[in-house]
Design an enzyme around this catalytic site. Structure first.
Site, PDB file in Angstrom:
ATOM      1  N   ASP A 204      -9.830  -5.665   1.616  1.00  0.00           N
ATOM      2  CA  ASP A 204      -8.524  -6.190   1.215  1.00  0.00           C
ATOM      3  C   ASP A 204      -8.359  -7.650   1.627  1.00  0.00           C
ATOM      4  OD1 ASP A 204      -7.833  -3.775   0.173  1.00  0.00           O
ATOM      5  OD2 ASP A 204      -6.759  -3.092   1.947  1.00  0.00           O
TER       6      ASP A 204
ATOM      7  N   ASP B  75      -5.189  -2.932   4.440  1.00  0.00           N
ATOM      8  CA  ASP B  75      -5.703  -2.457   5.719  1.00  0.00           C
ATOM      9  C   ASP B  75      -7.218  -2.520   5.831  1.00  0.00           C
ATOM     10  OD1 ASP B  75      -5.945  -0.453   3.876  1.00  0.00           O
ATOM     11  OD2 ASP B  75      -4.533   0.903   4.845  1.00  0.00           O
TER      12      ASP B  75
ATOM     13  N   ASP C  83       0.852  -1.187   0.000  1.00  0.00           N
ATOM     14  CA  ASP C  83       0.000   0.000   0.000  1.00  0.00           C
ATOM     15  C   ASP C  83       0.880   1.226   0.000  1.00  0.00           C
ATOM     16  OD1 ASP C  83      -2.562  -0.804   0.091  1.00  0.00           O
ATOM     17  OD2 ASP C  83      -2.689  -0.896   2.279  1.00  0.00           O
TER      18      ASP C  83
HETATM   19  P1  ATP Z   1      -3.413   3.364  -0.376  1.00  0.00           P
HETATM   20  O1  ATP Z   1      -3.997   2.227  -1.151  1.00  0.00           O
HETATM   21  O2  ATP Z   1      -2.212   3.957  -0.964  1.00  0.00           O
HETATM   22  O3  ATP Z   1      -3.279   3.087   1.082  1.00  0.00           O
HETATM   23  P2  ATP Z   1      -5.814   4.464   0.107  1.00  0.00           P
HETATM   24  O4  ATP Z   1      -6.198   3.091   0.483  1.00  0.00           O
HETATM   25  O5  ATP Z   1      -5.847   5.505   1.160  1.00  0.00           O
HETATM   26  O6  ATP Z   1      -4.453   4.504  -0.562  1.00  0.00           O
HETATM   27  P3  ATP Z   1      -8.254   4.976  -0.897  1.00  0.00           P
HETATM   28  O7  ATP Z   1      -8.603   5.034   0.535  1.00  0.00           O
HETATM   29  O8  ATP Z   1      -8.885   3.975  -1.785  1.00  0.00           O
HETATM   30  O9  ATP Z   1      -6.729   4.880  -1.073  1.00  0.00           O
HETATM   31  O10 ATP Z   1      -8.515   6.419  -1.466  1.00  0.00           O
HETATM   32  C1  ATP Z   1      -8.638   6.622  -2.828  1.00  0.00           C
HETATM   33  C2  ATP Z   1      -9.109   8.032  -3.094  1.00  0.00           C
HETATM   34  O11 ATP Z   1     -10.350   8.245  -2.431  1.00  0.00           O
HETATM   35  C3  ATP Z   1      -8.171   9.104  -2.583  1.00  0.00           C
HETATM   36  O12 ATP Z   1      -7.236   9.463  -3.564  1.00  0.00           O
HETATM   37  C4  ATP Z   1      -9.117  10.248  -2.307  1.00  0.00           C
HETATM   38  O13 ATP Z   1      -9.343  11.000  -3.470  1.00  0.00           O
HETATM   39  C5  ATP Z   1     -10.399   9.561  -1.936  1.00  0.00           C
HETATM   40  N1  ATP Z   1     -10.581   9.502  -0.468  1.00  0.00           N
HETATM   41  C6  ATP Z   1      -9.747   8.973   0.420  1.00  0.00           C
HETATM   42  N2  ATP Z   1     -10.225   9.057   1.663  1.00  0.00           N
HETATM   43  C7  ATP Z   1     -11.416   9.675   1.549  1.00  0.00           C
HETATM   44  C8  ATP Z   1     -12.453  10.059   2.473  1.00  0.00           C
HETATM   45  N3  ATP Z   1     -12.343   9.831   3.790  1.00  0.00           N
HETATM   46  N4  ATP Z   1     -13.540  10.671   1.990  1.00  0.00           N
HETATM   47  C9  ATP Z   1     -13.668  10.909   0.681  1.00  0.00           C
HETATM   48  N5  ATP Z   1     -12.753  10.561  -0.230  1.00  0.00           N
HETATM   49  C10 ATP Z   1     -11.640   9.962   0.171  1.00  0.00           C
END
Ligand code: ATP
Length: 886
Positions: free
Chosen positions: A636, A632, A326
């Protein structure tokens, strides 16, 4: 008690608690004393006696005991007693070692006990789930495994999967209202969350009504799957090897005994010779030492912040060839800070560090008051309504309770002087939660006048597709392609600077409560865009390089935008110049074969959903890789399960992913995966080292006995001597090899082929060739002594015994490396030096301590003999031998 029929006041009264205050620390303590820990009692713990008896259930030990009994009956009392004593001693050693291993494994279980957020004296604190008591007010979030039976008092789109209790795998939708019915089945108690069930969506709050064995789960605890430890693949292979050795030993024994009887030797003598051979062939101490080496390795990993949940992961780690990591939190610090904000026609920059809510807003490089811009102040207010995170000030050290992305947005609003208190007229009446597949979240808000509107925030590329309008100052204008292009351009600018972007949209709606989610999240009005910085972790770049040298490819998998991911990957030197980047949309458009063909060149996967992760794991596996995959979120879990080494996050991970994983990173840090791989490789190599040592010793023992028999000479060693060598003098050095430091180049070699046998890379050859030499020098020593003094067999046997032990104790140093014995500092492993010295001491005791001499058939040796003994003993280790790689 039928808690589902009660209303809040009744529950508070019955349980003597308060929904806004929780219990006091003293109340919680007293209740814990009364009610006991909140755990489901383990199925009957293996009793100590049983564990001890188990040490003797080994087939070979039984043969040995049988033989001892017979020799006892035949009048060889001293031998019989000596053998019994050694077997007993070995049993005791095995018992203590296994008990230690068990203890360290059960400690692991404790380490992975979930943490629960509990209201205590009005403050939310984190507690181990074991300390929960009835009356505790707790929070429940997506991904949690519920830790106790909870009567829900507030819910937010809460859905719980209760199949462990009800068999129903479709998640149950939860509610917080009392149910006015009697005899409601568990599956229909909508206002209850039961211990052991999984929160698949939303969040909630409630009061603990039952813990431990009083929970619904506790009552059916006997149905829980057993927690017995499965042997690892290597342990299973060794068990098979043990069986082969036993069969060989029996065949050898029978053949030699028959041959001897045919040659005219007395049956009784041949019986003893057969037993000696069998004893020589079996590495009795090996299984226990493997278990101990694995469990000590696990403890070393804990020191390096990697908690192993499945012991087999220790072996697999050494073979890992791809790490799918991640980005957020593992490669980066997960310390998000809003750096830029765009509202139509204005592009603001925000200063400040981390979550400290102090910072300035700059427009055209000049400081401005953010509340002067109506668009910006609206945006910041809305963002407060559309996030849960709270800032916690711990003596100037600012931290976030909740999602870091939301935390950063809340901090930006506070920098402008806004807080949730200033929004009291607005009420959130519904929420559609965020998840990584949807990449957005929405709330429905009602203002003082009863007007309702939706606020949606999420990944811009997802939201812009649902946008029809743009708010430009006071005007709401159509979202024309030109305007969309401009916003896209702003987003590109931010992502190229490695910023995570979040778009925010709104929409006024009517009073209907039954609007579908998709209706709420369409025809939106764009109001602004945030750019958030999450800097890379410091030592990740170095760890990635070390992994690369070790032949392990690191791949970034992220939900973030392609540009953001690519920019961070470049900063970390994860993406080589010709490396490819794929995004989720491209993956969706490919079939599995196309993905497999492309994947060797891909280093970054962006905008992926959890479903893509599963395909990525499979594609790498089909390319022949052993895949370590981090995760996480709840979604997943399938990818983590499918990977060869599922890795979850100790701090930010959900209970569900932790349970699916075989390794937990206590600090969520990528560098810890590197350490775990290093440790995994070392443990495997160390196991190979002592297998080599113990088996070469066995080969030596069999050969010396066989050669002597074939030359029609008396037996050079008596069974009690062989047993003493195998179980006592060899045990400690073998264990010390299990604690050996890694060779300097462990992280410079390519990963081990997972299918290779323990004996590959020349190990089998070394065992046989060095074993042959050990047998030969022992035989020579025996022959010289016997020829010199044919009437004194015990003298020659003592010489053979000491030569055997000494040649093994010198050979142990050769086992530390695949290269020559001189490639490592001989006193580099002090455990080994200590173990060898104590084995020498034990040998001297057996040879020189008079009361033991009759038991071990030994006699005192003059000092001059030691020169011969040592010179001969050094030969198997020092002699040059052509190396051969298999
Ligand atoms: P990684 O896989 O690197 O850990 P991540 O799991 O945090 O990243 P996601 O959580 O899927 O990735 O987030 C993808 C996208 O969703 C982010 O780029 C952002 O634009 C949006 N995002 C993330 N968190 C939020 C939230 N709490 N509310 C709204 N949109 C969000």
């Amino acid at each position: 008690m039928k808690w589902y029929t009660k209303n809040q006041a009744e529950i508070e009264e019955k349980l003597q608690t308060d929904m806004r205050f929780g219990l006091t620390e003293k109340q919680a303590y007293n209740r814990l004393q009364q009610q006991g820990e909140n755990t489901i009692a383990d199925q009957e713990k293996i009793s100590r006696f049983y564990l001890f008896v188990q040490q003797f259930k080994d087939f070979m030990v039984l043969v040995l005991l049988g033989a001892t009994l017979i020799s006892g009956l035949l009048g060889e009392y001293i031998d019989a007693i000596a053998i019994m004593a050694i077997v007993l001693l070995n049993g005791l050693l095995g018992f203590f070692q296994e008990q230690k291993a068990e203890k360290s494994l059960s400690k692991l279980k404790e380490l992975s006990a979930p943490v629960v957020t509990v209201l205590q004296e009005g403050v939310w604190v984190n507690k181990s789930s074991r300390e929960l008591v009835s009356g505790d007010i707790v929070k429940i979030r997506t991904g949690d495994r519920v830790s106790a039976d909870v009567r829900l008092l507030e819910i937010n789109s809460l859905e719980i999967e209760e199949s462990v209790l009800t068999g129903e795998s479709i998640p149950a939708v939860k509610d917080d209202k009392p149910i006015h019915k009697e005899n409601v089945e568990l599956g229909d108690q909508q206002n209850m969350a039961f211990s052991g069930t999984l929160v698949t969506r939303g969040s909630g709050m409630g009061v603990v009504v039952a813990t431990g064995m009083s929970t619904a789960m506790g009552q059916i605890a006997s149905m829980l799957s057993s927690t017995e430890r499965m042997p690892t693949p290597l342990e299973r292979k060794l068990e098979e090897l043990g069986k082969i050795l036993i069969v060989t030993a029996i065949l050898l024994t029978v053949a030699v005994a028959l041959l001897g009887i045919y040659q005219g030797h007395p049956i009784y003598e041949m019986f003893l010779a057969g037993v000696s051979l069998a004893v020589a062939a079996i590495p009795e101490g090996l299984p226990a030492i493997v278990t101990v080496a694995l469990s000590l390795g696990v403890q070393r990993m804990i020191k390096r912040k990697a908690v192993v949940r499945k012991l087999s992961a220790v072996e697999t780690l050494g073979a890992a060839s791809v790490i799918c990591s991640d980005k957020t939190g593992t490669l980066t610090q997960n310390q998000m800070t809003v750096r830029q904000i765009y509202v139509p026609k204005k592009h603001f920059f925000v200063t400040g560090k981390g979550y400290n809510p102090k910072g300035k807003f700059l427009l055209n490089r000049k400081r401005v008051d953010p509340l002067h811009s109506e668009s910006l102040s609206h945006l910041l207010r809305y963002i407060l309504l559309c996030s849960h995170a709270e800032i916690m000030n711990n003596k100037g050290n600012y931290q976030i309770d909740g999602d870091p992305t939301e935390g950063a947005l809340v901090v930006a609003a506070e920098k402008a002087g806004l807080s949730r208190h200033s929004l009291q007229g607005m009420k959130v009446i519904r929420e559609i939660p965020f998840d990584s597949s949807r990449k957005r979240m929405s709330v429905v808000v009602e203002d003082e006048k009863g007007k309702r509107f939706v606020i949606t925030k999420g990944a811009p590329d997802v939201l812009l597709k649902r946008t029809s309008w743009i708010q430009d100052g006071k005007e709401k204008l159509p979202f024309t392609p030109k305007k969309e292009k401009h916003i896209q351009h702003m987003m590109q600018r931010m992502t190229n600077e490695a910023l995570r972007t979040i778009a925010v949209c709104v929409k006024e709606i009517g009073a209907s409560k039954n609007d579908q989610d998709f209706q709420l999240e369409s025809d939106l009005t764009f109001i602004g865009l945030f750019g958030l910085m999450d800097p890379p972790r410091e030592d990740v770049g170095e760890a990635i390089n070390i992994c690369r040298d070790a032949g392990v490819k690191t791949v970034m998998i992220t939900g973030d935008h392609v540009n953001t991911a690519q920019a961070i990957a470049r900063q970390l030197q994860l993406l080589p110049p010709n490396g490819k980047v794929l995004d989720g949309y491209q993956i969706s458009a490919m079939n599995d074969e196309e993905l497999e063909a492309l994947i060797p060149d891909v280093y970054v996967f962006a905008r992926v959903t959890p479903e893509h992760k599963l395909r990525i794991v499979k594609a790498f596996q089909n390319n022949g890789h052993v895949v370590a995959m981090t995760g996480d979120g709840v979604n997943d879990a399938p990818a983590i399960k499918a990977s060869d080494i599922g890795i979850s996050m100790g701090k930010s991970g959900t209970d569900v992913t932790k349970e699916a994983s075989s390794l937990v990173l206590m600090d969520d840090h990528f560098a810890t995966i590197k350490s775990a791989i290093e440790e995994g490789r070392n443990i495997y190599e160390n196991i190979r080292k002592f297998i080599r040592y113990l088996l070469a010793s066995n080969v030596g023992e069999i050969l010396v006995m066989l050669f002597a028999m074939m030359l029609a000479m008396p037996l050079p060693l008596v069974p009690v001597q062989i047993l003493w060598v195998n179980l006592v003098t060899d045990g400690l050095p073998a264990l010390a090899l299990g604690l050996d430091q890694p060779e300097r180049d462990v992280m410079k070699r390519p990963p081990r082929n997972q299918k290779e046998s323990v004996f590959s890379r020349g190990l089998g050859y070394k065992i046989v060739s060095r074993g042959f030499l050990i047998g030969l020098v022992t035989l020579l020593a025996f022959m010289f002594a016997y020829q010199k003094n044919p009437d004194h067999l015990e003298y020659a046997q003592t010489i053979a015994f000491t030569t055997l032990v000494m040649s093994q104790l010198i050979h142990v140093f050769d086992c530390r490396s695949d290269n020559s014995v001189f490639s490592r500092n001989p006193i580099g492993n002090l455990y080994l030096v200590g173990a060898v010295l104590s084995s020498v001491l034990l040998l001297l005791v057996v040879v020189y301590y008079e009361p033991l001499q009759p038991i071990f058939h030994t006699v005192e040796l003059p000092l001059t003999e030691w020169i011969y003994i040592l010179a001969l003993s050094a030969i198997p280790t020092l002699i040059w031998m052509p190396s051969r790689k298999e």
